[in-house]
Structures are given as structure tokens and as C-alpha cells.
Write a protein that holds these residues in place. Sequence first.
Motif, PDB file in Angstrom:
ATOM      1  N   LYS A 174       0.862  -1.172   0.000  1.00  0.00           N
ATOM      2  CA  LYS A 174       0.000   0.000   0.000  1.00  0.00           C
ATOM      3  C   LYS A 174       0.905   1.231   0.000  1.00  0.00           C
ATOM      4  O   LYS A 174       2.086   1.146   0.343  1.00  0.00           O
ATOM      5  N   ASN A 175       0.372   2.355  -0.395  1.00  0.00           N
ATOM      6  CA  ASN A 175       1.159   3.587  -0.420  1.00  0.00           C
ATOM      7  C   ASN A 175       1.281   4.174   0.987  1.00  0.00           C
ATOM      8  O   ASN A 175       0.277   4.501   1.621  1.00  0.00           O
ATOM      9  N   ARG A 176       2.546   4.279   1.447  1.00  0.00           N
ATOM     10  CA  ARG A 176       2.793   4.815   2.780  1.00  0.00           C
ATOM     11  C   ARG A 176       3.829   5.934   2.725  1.00  0.00           C
ATOM     12  O   ARG A 176       4.631   6.020   1.802  1.00  0.00           O
ATOM     13  N   CYS A 177       3.828   6.769   3.738  1.00  0.00           N
ATOM     14  CA  CYS A 177       4.774   7.874   3.856  1.00  0.00           C
ATOM     15  C   CYS A 177       6.131   7.331   4.296  1.00  0.00           C
ATOM     16  O   CYS A 177       6.216   6.633   5.316  1.00  0.00           O
ATOM     17  N   LEU A 178       7.189   7.646   3.570  1.00  0.00           N
ATOM     18  CA  LEU A 178       8.527   7.165   3.917  1.00  0.00           C
ATOM     19  C   LEU A 178       9.020   7.760   5.234  1.00  0.00           C
ATOM     20  O   LEU A 178       9.804   7.131   5.948  1.00  0.00           O
ATOM     21  N   GLU A 179       8.569   8.972   5.526  1.00  0.00           N
ATOM     22  CA  GLU A 179       8.984   9.616   6.774  1.00  0.00           C
ATOM     23  C   GLU A 179       8.231   9.086   7.991  1.00  0.00           C
ATOM     24  O   GLU A 179       8.679   9.233   9.127  1.00  0.00           O
ATOM     25  N   ASN A 180       7.087   8.476   7.749  1.00  0.00           N
ATOM     26  CA  ASN A 180       6.283   7.906   8.834  1.00  0.00           C
ATOM     27  C   ASN A 180       5.510   6.725   8.274  1.00  0.00           C
ATOM     28  O   ASN A 180       4.436   6.891   7.704  1.00  0.00           O
ATOM     29  N   LEU A 181       6.055   5.542   8.434  1.00  0.00           N
ATOM     30  CA  LEU A 181       5.466   4.354   7.804  1.00  0.00           C
ATOM     31  C   LEU A 181       4.092   4.001   8.371  1.00  0.00           C
ATOM     32  O   LEU A 181       3.385   3.175   7.792  1.00  0.00           O
ATOM     33  N   ASP A 182       3.736   4.604   9.488  1.00  0.00           N
ATOM     34  CA  ASP A 182       2.393   4.388  10.028  1.00  0.00           C
ATOM     35  C   ASP A 182       1.342   5.216   9.298  1.00  0.00           C
ATOM     36  O   ASP A 182       0.144   5.009   9.475  1.00  0.00           O
ATOM     37  N   LEU A 183       1.822   6.169   8.496  1.00  0.00           N
ATOM     38  CA  LEU A 183       0.908   7.062   7.779  1.00  0.00           C
ATOM     39  C   LEU A 183       0.634   6.505   6.377  1.00  0.00           C
ATOM     40  O   LEU A 183       1.515   6.462   5.523  1.00  0.00           O
TER      41      LEU A 183
END
Length: 287
Positions: free
Chosen positions: A141-150
Motif C-alpha cells: 500500500k502507499n505509505r509515507c517514507l517519513e512515517n510508515l504508520d501514515l
Amino acid sequence: MTTKFEDLTIQNNFLFQHVMKNERICKLLIEELLNIKIAKLTYHHTEETIENSVDSRGIRLDVIVADENHTHYNLEMQVENRKSKDTGEPLLPKRTRYYQSSLDMDLLSKGQDFDKLNPTYIIFICAFDLFNQGRYVYTFKNRCLENLDLELNNGATVTIINSLGTKGNISPRAKSFLEYVNDKIVRDAFTQEIADEVTRLKRSSAVRRQYMLLEMKLHDARMDGREEGLAEGFAAGVLEAEAKERQSTALEMLKDKEPLTKIVKYSRLSEEEIYALAQANGLTVIE
């Protein structure tokens, strides 16, 4: 033909797609692989689309189904881990991107706004481990590299199934299916149902005709690509021969100390090319 109709197995995408036209089997397989429950499936479309494209991007065999919540699932069997001729990298990751965009365009073409795009799953069942980590399932799924929980939460999921996996938790029914993909051995009632469907399809003269037609179209596409490649190769060879002839003419005229204007006229090289040729061969250009 690459494979005789009688020798087709579930690993062949043509046969796999026809097996997936059995709603019960398709529904159970999606449920087991994704660990979800589906009340009912609707076939968005099941098609064989062949376009005479040299790079084969037009050749697709798709089963796209939707559940009662309008989540769409695109399933395909993938046997060969094809790689880029230029980079040596696997092509499947970018293929998932192409499939996702195609599926989204299909949905948008029905008049939906962006905020109405339905959730989608692109599912590739692979007879190889694309990432060499031994997992049964790789979910993206597409996730934020700076915050993988996002999570971007755009509703798009890519699932790569590895039939050779040994790690991760999957249901016994899913495991037996993957083992059936590998060795065609029936281990439970589900794989027996699939095997019976394979037998029924291979007895169908209509399915046999479809396969023969598909193979002919694929053959024609390959031949068209081959002929185009030969034509391009011939044209390139002609251009290369002409360039060598021009250089040879210019070189002889330089040795004979012919003036630059005359060399340009008869060799059809530019002044810059003639100066470079003279320098490479230790000769002087006569103005």
C-alpha cells in the motif's frame, strides 16, 4: 504454439482465467488469499484482449470481479519472472502500476469522480519468489517514507502471492492451492474442485478453439514484431554502410589533399565531421 492445449495446467494464465470464471472457485480463492469474507461476486469483465503490439503491452488476459461493497479485484497468474533487457530488473512491479492505472481508467470511464473510485486489489499469483524473502504473501500500500504508520489511503492494494513461499500465516486452503499450483497434486476438497474444473474446461471444444485463436493472435503479434525488427535492423545496416562509405570517400580525398569544399560535396559529410576524421587520422584539411 508454446504449450499444447492438452498439457495446460493452472499455471497457464489462459486456463487460470477460465477457471476463475467459476464464481464459487474465484470467490473462495480471493477469500483465502486475502483473508477476507465476500458475500457475492460480480464479474466486471472477463476478457482476452490481443493487440499487435511489438512490446506486448496490449496483450492482457484479465479477470476483474467486484464484491458487494464494490471493491474490485484483478487476478492474474504469472509463471515467468521477466526482467528488463536494459536494467535486468524484474518487470512485474511496473506491470502492477500499469494494471492499476488501467483499472482506474476503466472505473473512471463509467462516469465516476475521483472521490468515488472504488477500492482495488491487483493480485498476481506467481510461481516464483519475486523478492527472494520466502514469504507467501507480499502486500503493498502507499505509505509515507517519513512515517510508515501514515498510509495514503487511496484504496489501491497490490498483492504478490508466492507459490514457493514458506513464511507467513496463510490458511490451509490457500496453502493447498499454492502447492497445487506448484505440483498439480490434489490435497483437499478445494483443490479437487479446481482440478475437476480444469478437466471440464479441457474437454470443452469451445475453450479449445479460444485457446487456438489466442495462440494464433500471439503468433501473429510475435511475427509482426519480428518483421518490424528485421526491417529496422536492415534500415540501420543500410545507414551504417552509407556512413562508412562517406567516411571512406572523405578519407581518400583528404589523403589526396582535395579542398574542403570538394570533400563536402562528394562525401556528403559536414565540415565538422571532416575535421574530426582528419584529426583522427593525422591528416590536414585544405581550405
